[in-house]
Design a protein around this motif. Structure first.
Motif, mmCIF file in Angstrom:
data_model
loop_
_atom_site.group_PDB
_atom_site.id
_atom_site.type_symbol
_atom_site.label_atom_id
_atom_site.label_comp_id
_atom_site.label_asym_id
_atom_site.label_seq_id
_atom_site.Cartn_x
_atom_site.Cartn_y
_atom_site.Cartn_z
ATOM 1 N N UNK A 1 59.897 25.757 -21.520
ATOM 2 C CA UNK A 1 59.026 25.888 -20.345
ATOM 3 C C UNK A 1 59.762 26.580 -19.203
ATOM 4 N N UNK A 2 61.004 26.163 -18.969
ATOM 5 C CA UNK A 2 61.793 26.772 -17.893
ATOM 6 C C UNK A 2 61.977 28.261 -18.158
ATOM 7 N N UNK A 3 62.226 28.626 -19.426
ATOM 8 C CA UNK A 3 62.417 30.041 -19.760
ATOM 9 C C UNK A 3 61.145 30.832 -19.497
ATOM 10 N N UNK A 4 59.990 30.230 -19.857
ATOM 11 C CA UNK A 4 58.725 30.927 -19.615
ATOM 12 C C UNK A 4 58.526 31.121 -18.113
ATOM 13 N N UNK A 5 58.879 30.084 -17.324
ATOM 14 C CA UNK A 5 58.747 30.202 -15.870
ATOM 15 C C UNK A 5 59.637 31.328 -15.342
ATOM 16 N N UNK A 6 60.899 31.325 -15.772
ATOM 17 C CA UNK A 6 61.822 32.364 -15.300
ATOM 18 C C UNK A 6 61.326 33.748 -15.703
ATOM 19 N N UNK A 7 60.816 33.854 -16.940
ATOM 20 C CA UNK A 7 60.347 35.146 -17.425
ATOM 21 C C UNK A 7 59.106 35.604 -16.659
ATOM 22 N N UNK A 8 58.233 34.638 -16.348
ATOM 23 C CA UNK A 8 57.032 34.973 -15.574
ATOM 24 C C UNK A 8 57.433 35.532 -14.208
ATOM 25 N N UNK A 9 58.390 34.852 -13.549
ATOM 26 C CA UNK A 9 58.855 35.311 -12.243
ATOM 27 C C UNK A 9 59.418 36.723 -12.363
ATOM 28 N N UNK A 10 60.237 36.928 -13.393
ATOM 29 C CA UNK A 10 60.890 38.220 -13.563
ATOM 30 C C UNK A 10 59.871 39.338 -13.794
ATOM 31 N N UNK A 11 58.914 39.100 -14.705
ATOM 32 C CA UNK A 11 57.923 40.132 -15.003
ATOM 33 C C UNK A 11 57.033 40.405 -13.794
ATOM 34 N N UNK A 12 56.611 39.313 -13.131
ATOM 35 C CA UNK A 12 55.744 39.495 -11.969
ATOM 36 C C UNK A 12 56.469 40.269 -10.876
ATOM 37 N N UNK A 13 57.769 39.926 -10.654
ATOM 38 C CA UNK A 13 58.520 40.599 -9.594
ATOM 39 C C UNK A 13 58.664 42.081 -9.895
ATOM 40 N N UNK A 14 58.856 42.430 -11.165
ATOM 41 C CA UNK A 14 58.992 43.853 -11.462
ATOM 42 C C UNK A 14 57.631 44.553 -11.387
ATOM 43 N N UNK A 15 56.540 43.808 -11.640
ATOM 44 C CA UNK A 15 55.217 44.433 -11.549
ATOM 45 C C UNK A 15 54.828 44.736 -10.118
ATOM 46 N N UNK A 16 55.159 43.825 -9.192
ATOM 47 C CA UNK A 16 54.815 44.111 -7.807
ATOM 48 C C UNK A 16 55.974 44.808 -7.105
ATOM 49 N N UNK A 17 56.873 45.419 -7.926
ATOM 50 C CA UNK A 17 57.889 46.320 -7.400
ATOM 51 C C UNK A 17 58.835 45.667 -6.416
ATOM 52 N N UNK A 18 59.256 44.455 -6.714
ATOM 53 C CA UNK A 18 60.197 43.793 -5.822
ATOM 54 C C UNK A 18 61.635 44.089 -6.233
ATOM 55 N N UNK A 19 61.812 44.737 -7.378
ATOM 56 C CA UNK A 19 63.166 45.029 -7.838
ATOM 57 C C UNK A 19 63.695 43.890 -8.664
ATOM 58 N N UNK A 20 64.678 44.208 -9.523
ATOM 59 C CA UNK A 20 65.142 43.198 -10.470
ATOM 60 C C UNK A 20 65.982 42.114 -9.809
#
Lengths: 352, 332
Positions: A302-321
């Motif tokens: 679950x924690x990994x899915x949360x971290x991955x969701x944050x990461x993908x969402x951040x790159x989609x709204x162009x916040x940078x890695x």
């Protein structure tokens, strides 16, 4: 992945008694930590879904998450087992890279013949070579920790440096690339629409989960994490268990190394070093006690899915890695802070 | 005499000193360059960054905690400090002050979180490291600063020796900072009440609390001190490499930890000394310098460092087990 759509067990339906008992049963099997994580996941999904728009949960969005999750996932599993035993394995990344280099070298340098059978056998041989290298590292770690009583952080800090030193020394910091198609498939291929690497992660994570919760070894690992001396007095050969803990950790690292080399199409002594501390962060976020004894694979996933969701969402709204890293850190602090606040509030109410 | 010799051999610092002296003598004999003033000054200058950080980390380890975030802290202080300096807002003293201040503030964040979150300090500082570093990289977009103010690039020099050819040997900013930090920390840890309280807290936090030590205040001092040390070290590094790169420092935390541990500090707190840490840093630095002078490919130096660390931690663990066995015999 059903974890991405967890709202099937929505508590709003709890109107009649059978539903209530069913929910209590679900709650006790899922556990309070996982319920909290599910809540966090739902909240973040709604939050990022409303910012990034529906493409976050489109096929492409989900697939990009599914491609990225397995390498961190396997590395976090490799960290989880020592953490449960009250230890830590800092050598996972170095081990992953050294085994990947061993596999890569076998795959690219000494390929005998080109017939399908021999090359398949040779690739199997290459995988074995990687696992043997990892087993060697794990045995040394286990021996240092179980028999010489070196503290796990120090032992694996030393072995991390040695293992990376060997990898850098042999490759001169260079890259080995040009793998057969079957290895590239693991990094980029789909099976029934699901990334092959994710399937590998699931196939590995489920038995690890069963082993940790249902097997004598898993129970002993958690017992050692709670109280090593008491476990030893209870007649458990703690040294043998610890040897296996670090052996498993290294073997899982080797699998992570395989996934990394398949995804990057190359192997190198210094890939993925920034993952090291993130695996600890993921495990602790997933409810694994940093002092050992408590933690479940389901929480980690679950924690990994949360971290991955944050990461993908951040790159989609162009916040940078890199803002991702910040949000990951802040999430852990936030979750721990909420826990501390709740305990404080509970005490406050008791006193008042 | 034999008794005293045996006692000396069981002191970790003495054994380290022996290793350093032995290694130095071998290097002085086998390589003509090792024992020159120039080489030793260069060695001290290049090691100053690690040495300063190791001294700060020692204080955290002795207090019973660990700090992983110091490299991220140092990256932030040097970026802000030298950006301000580039705009001509501050000079040398202002720069040092700003870096110490920002370091202390970030240390304050660590101290508050470590004291309130009931998570082990290693987890808290991994989280703050991610937080600090991620923010820095996002704000700066990972861009380096190459042009530094002239007065900073020039550095500080205190000439102490001019030889017959007119070549000068000078103490530089790096060496002076290193000496000041080591001397101050040694004084603080062994001669002040605060230092002794930190040692006591690391040895047994519950006992320290019951005796009436203000544990929160001590943590505040420890983590702010580490932050300030990181701030100073960041300037030492920036001046040495003549540039600021936000991603240059993060990832070196564990190397510094290894040096401190090599110096005999325990991760369980309460054990560790400034001279020991200094010797740990010196041993690793001399080893790498020596390998380079002997012509060993730099690709193998990490392996040698790793072997030294493994041998050291294994030896220390065996000694501890031996001491425990002797104690049990005495009790029985």
């Amino acid at each position: 992945m059903s974890l991405l759509h967890p709202n099937r067990e929505s508590p709003t339906m709890a109107t009649s008694a059978p539903f209530a008992t069913a929910i209590t049963a679900i709650r006790s099997t899922v556990g309070p930590t996982n319920i909290g994580l599910l809540g966090l996941l739902i909240g973040l999904s709604i939050f990022f879904g409303s910012i990034a728009g529906p493409q976050l949960f489109s096929g492409a969005g989900l697939r990009s998450m599914a491609f990225q999750l397995p390498e961190l996932g396997l590395l976090s599993l490799a960290m989880l087992i020592p953490l449960l035993s009250g230890g830590l394995d800092l050598s996972i990344i170095a081990t992953a890279n050294l085994s990947a280099l061993a596999m890569a070298w076998m795959c690219t340098h000494v390929l005998p013949g080109s017939s399908a059978l021999t090359s398949t056998l040779w690739i199997m041989g290459a995988l074995m070579a990687g696992l043997v290298v990892a087993a060697l590292v794990g045995t040394v770690n286990g021996w240092l920790i179980a028999y010489l009583r070196v503290s796990p952080i120090l032992a694996t800090l030393g072995s991390m440096t040695v293992v990376k030193g060997v990898a850098v020394g042999l490759t001169h910091g260079g890259v080995i690339s040009g793998f057969p198609a079957s290895i590239r498939f693991l990094g980029h291929g789909l099976v029934l629409g699901i990334p092959a690497a994710l399937l590998l992660f699931v196939v590995v994570a489920m038995p690890v989960s069963v082993m940790l919760t249902r097997s004598p070894l898993g129970v002993r690992v958690a017992m050692i994490g709670s109280n090593e001396r008491a476990t030893s007095y209870a007649g458990v050969d703690t040294k043998r268990v610890l040897m296996r803990v670090y052996l498993f950790s290294s073997l899982l690292s080797a699998l992570a190394g395989l996934v990394m080399m398949a995804r990057f199409d190359s192997a190198n002594a210094a890939y993925g070093e920034s993952y090291l501390l993130v695996t600890i962060l993921a495990a602790v976020l997933g409810g694994v006690s940093p002092t050992g004894g408590f933690g479940r694979v389901s929480g980690l996933v679950l924690a990994l899915v949360i971290l991955q969701l944050i990461s993908t969402a951040a790159s989609m709204i162009d916040l940078g890695q890199f803002i991702t890293l910040s949000i990951w850190g802040a999430t852990l602090i936030g979750v721990a802070g909420t826990g501390a606040l709740r305990t404080w509030w509970g005490k406050h109410k008791l006193r008042g | 005499m034999a008794e005293r010799w045996r006692h000396l051999r069981s002191v970790p610092e003495a054994r380290l000193l022996g290793a350093v002296v032995l290694l130095s003598v071998i290097l002085a004999i086998t390589t003509p360059r090792f024992a020159t003033v120039q080489n030793l000054m260069d060695l001290a200058t290049s090691t100053a960054f690690t040495g300063i950080l190791a001294t700060g980390l020692l204080v955290v380890l002795v207090s019973g905690g660990v700090d992983i975030s110091f490299a991220a802290t140092a990256s932030i202080t040097q970026y802000i400090g030298l950006t301000l300096a580039n705009h001509g807002v501050i000079g040398w003293s202002g720069l040092i002050f700003v870096c110490l201040l920002i370091g202390a503030l970030l240390g304050l964040v660590n101290a508050v979180l470590v004291s309130t979150l009931r998570l082990s300090s290693i987890i808290v500082t991994i989280a703050t490291q991610s937080l600090f570093y991620g923010l820095l990289m996002s704000v700066t977009k990972g861009q380096d600063i190459y042009s530094l103010p002239d007065w900073f690039s020039e550095g500080l020099h205190w000439v102490f020796y001019t030889d017959s050819h007119g070549a000068q040997q000078a103490l530089n900013f790096q060496i002076v900072s290193l000496v000041v930090v080591v001397a101050f920390t040694w004084w603080m840890m062994s001669r002040t009440s605060v230092g002794r309280q930190i040692v006591a807290m690391g040895g047994n936090p519950e006992a320290a609390r019951r005796v009436g030590f203000k544990v929160f205040q001590l943590n505040l001092i420890v983590y702010c001190f580490m932050g300030m040390i990181a701030g100073l070290a960041s300037l030492v590094h920036a001046q040495y490499v003549q540039s600021v790169s936000p991603s240059a420092l993060v990832g070196r935390e564990l190397d510094v930890l290894a040096a401190v541990v090599l110096g005999g500090a325990s991760l369980n707190g309460g054990v560790g000394s400034v001279p020991g840490t200094a010797l740990g840093v010196v041993l690793l630095a001399v080893l790498q310098n020596g390998l380079a002078l002997l012509g060993v490919s730099s690709y193998w130096s990490e392996l040698c460092t790793g072997i030294v660390i493994l041998v050291a931690v294994a030896t220390m663990a065996r000694q501890r087990a031996h001491r425990k066995a002797v104690l049990q015999e005495v009790v029985a």
